[in-house]
Design an enzyme around this catalytic site. Structure first.
Site, short mmCIF file in Angstrom:
data_model
loop_
_atom_site.label_atom_id
_atom_site.label_comp_id
_atom_site.label_asym_id
_atom_site.label_seq_id
_atom_site.Cartn_x
_atom_site.Cartn_y
_atom_site.Cartn_z
N LYS A 112 0.85 -1.24 0.05
CA LYS A 112 -0.08 0.15 0.14
C LYS A 112 0.85 1.33 0.00
O LYS A 112 1.95 1.28 0.86
CB LYS A 112 -0.81 -0.15 1.32
CG LYS A 112 -1.82 1.06 1.17
CD LYS A 112 -2.60 0.90 2.67
CE LYS A 112 -3.90 1.70 2.67
NZ LYS A 112 -4.82 1.57 4.04
N SER A 137 -9.37 1.62 3.14
CA SER A 137 -8.81 2.52 2.27
C SER A 137 -7.68 1.55 1.45
O SER A 137 -7.37 1.98 0.58
CB SER A 137 -7.99 3.38 3.08
OG SER A 137 -7.09 2.79 4.01
N SER A 163 -9.56 -0.73 7.31
CA SER A 163 -9.13 -0.34 5.99
C SER A 163 -8.25 -1.81 5.46
O SER A 163 -8.16 -1.83 4.09
CB SER A 163 -7.96 0.57 6.06
OG SER A 163 -8.72 1.89 6.25
#
Lengths: 50, 454
Positions: B77, B151, B175
């Site tokens: 990420k 997210s 997330s």
């Protein structure tokens, strides 16, 4: 500081800073704050410290 | 070559040299290239990944096999530092330019993993849909008008599209687990502070977690062990012992999409049929979760962003900016109230788990929402998308208990549905073992309850 006073001051400050779009979010946060303070009042404070 | 094999499956072929790491990397790069419109990646590290794969191939040929992650393409990420690449956080705000890997990335590399690229996310991890990103919204592969969750949305999309074999995500309110549930993958949020968050852009320092995402529980376990720096891999077998599952019905099951409720019921019945016990439990004060969460996450996020909010406010997405600005108005006494209530909630979860091994609940109350939607209908009433998507996950960021999301079939329309298991604090490895058992009943193995049967 009461929730009403807090919300009034926060909205005025947001307006002064050119962020009027914050107002509805602050109103939502005020409702959440009421829930938080109510929980704090009702729940035995000692419980969290055991 | 199938790019949707599990790490376990492909690792055996890499070890036997039936598949080359260079082939795997090229295969993943081709998949990324073929679906650029999904916006899953922000930075594709093609050259360094090929070089690393060539080095891995040489090492393995020379008899220096490091373990099941050796030569396996993994994505990270873009909130996590990878040396030599910008950490954009999905924002137009100036990126970090790290000279060193975050410790969890360094550990994955030590285990032989190949970093294929940096995945897209909801800006600064401050959202649940991955649509507010300076690099464009992440699209759900099944329907580009839908969100993959967030997210860590790019990470989940990369997994289901075969762009990598494992992903590193972060989880401050859900997330990792939210996109895992929405995309039909597995995502683990370990116990708080079990994995180091150094080298990761913070959202909320007392709520932030980092963890693995993959296509199976066994793969998540392999990644978790490497990210923990463990040298003796845990073999996830899905043990045959009988477990006691606690379903926290009040609050967590109050408002669910009917097909999510059905998926939970199917899993529950399959577990009982297999000899496990499922009982109803209550988490006291759970209804206060969102109030406590907001009064912690908002000021903590504002603390980190204060300098950039002053110098570069217009570089933020409007929605992210106003949420960060809100935190500047939370009073210190209310932050302390929230931290006190956090401890109350932590003890309440411990109490609820006293007579069971793990909690069993849905990971998301809804399937993938429409991109751009601000509200969603849940069981007959409308609520904000963000509040709905955080509702079932954020408590365990507040309390720090380990939690894992795993697939539980699909809706009649084929949208993935996820369930969530929550373990006792400090028992992440045991939670993963239980998840391996549940996976067999929830996703189409023996006693299948999955497969979109409605």
């Amino acid at each position: 500081m009461t929730i009403e006073d807090w919300l009034k001051a926060a909205c005025e400050d947001a307006e002064r800073r050119g962020l009027p779009e914050l107002k509805p979010l602050l109103e939502g946060l005020a409702r959440s704050l009421a829930g938080l303070r109510e929980a704090d009042r009702l729940i035995d404070r000692g419980y969290g410290k055991s | 070559m199938s790019l949707t094999l599990s790490i376990e499956e492909v690792a055996a072929r890499v070890r036997s040299r039936a598949i080359s790491p260079v082939e795997l990397v090229h295969g993943c790069l081709d998949r990324i290239e073929s679906r650029l419109e999904l916006n899953a990646f922000i930075t594709v590290m093609a050259d360094s990944a090929v070089s690393a794969a060539e080095a891995a191939e040489r090492e393995i040929a020379a008899g220096h096999y490091r373990g099941p992650l050796h030569g396996i393409p993994i994505s990270v990420k873009d909130l996590v530092d990878v040396a030599g690449t910008p950490t954009t956080s999905g924002s137009a705000v100036a990126p970090r330019l790290p000279a060193e890997d975050a410790p969890i990335v360094a550990r994955l590399r030590d285990a032989g993993a190949i970093i294929i690229g940096k995945t897209n996310l909801h800006e600064f991890a401050f959202g649940t849909t991955s649509e507010e990103s300076a690099f464009g919204p992440v699209h759900h592969p099944k329907d580009p008008s839908r969100s993959p969750g967030g997210s860590s949305g790019g990470a989940a999309v990369a997994l289901i599209e075969g762009m990598c074999f494992g992903s590193v995500g972060t989880d401050t309110g859900g997330s990792i687990r939210i996109p895992s549930a929405v995309c039909g993958t597995v995502g683990l949020k370990p116990t708080y502070a079990e994995l180091p968050c150094d080298g990761i852009v913070p959202l909320s320092t007392t709520l932030d977690h980092v963890g693995p995402m993959a296509r199976s529980v066994a793969d998540v376990a392999l990644m978790f062990e490497a990210m923990s720096g463990q040298s003796h891999p845990l073999r996830v077998v899905g043990q045959e012992r009988q477990y006691i599952f606690g379903v926290p019905e009040p609050y967590f099951c109050d408002r669910l999409h009917p097909e999510v409720r059905l998926a939970l019921d199917r899993t529950r019945h399959a577990l009982v049929a297999a000899g496990h016990e499922v009982r109803r439990v209550v988490i006291e004060h759970a209804a206060r979760t969102a109030d406590v969460y907001l009064h912690i996450v908002l000021p903590e996020a504002s603390w980190y962003h204060a300098p950039m909010l002053s110098s570069d406010p217009d570089r933020y997405s409007p929605g992210v900016r106003v949420r960060l600005e809100m935190g500047r108005y939370v009073l210190a006494e209310d932050y302390v109230r929230a931290m006190h209530l956090r401890n109350v909630l932590r003890l309440a979860v411990n109490e609820a788990m006293q007579n069971c091994d793990v909690l069993l609940l849905p990971a998301q109350p809804i399937p993938a929402p429409e991109l751009g939607a601000t509200t969603v209908e849940v069981d007959g009433s409308r609520e904000p998308v963000r509040a709905a998507m955080l509702r079932l996950t954020q408590l365990f960021n507040i309390t720090g208990h380990p939690a894992i999301a795993l697939p539980a079939g699909t809706t009649n329309d084929g949208w993935p549905v996820g369930i969530q298991l929550v373990g006792q604090s400090g028992t992440t490895s045991q939670l993963v073992q239980v998840a391996a058992t549940v996976e067999r009943y929830s996703t189409g193995g023996d006693g299948s309850v999955g497969g979109g049967t409605g």
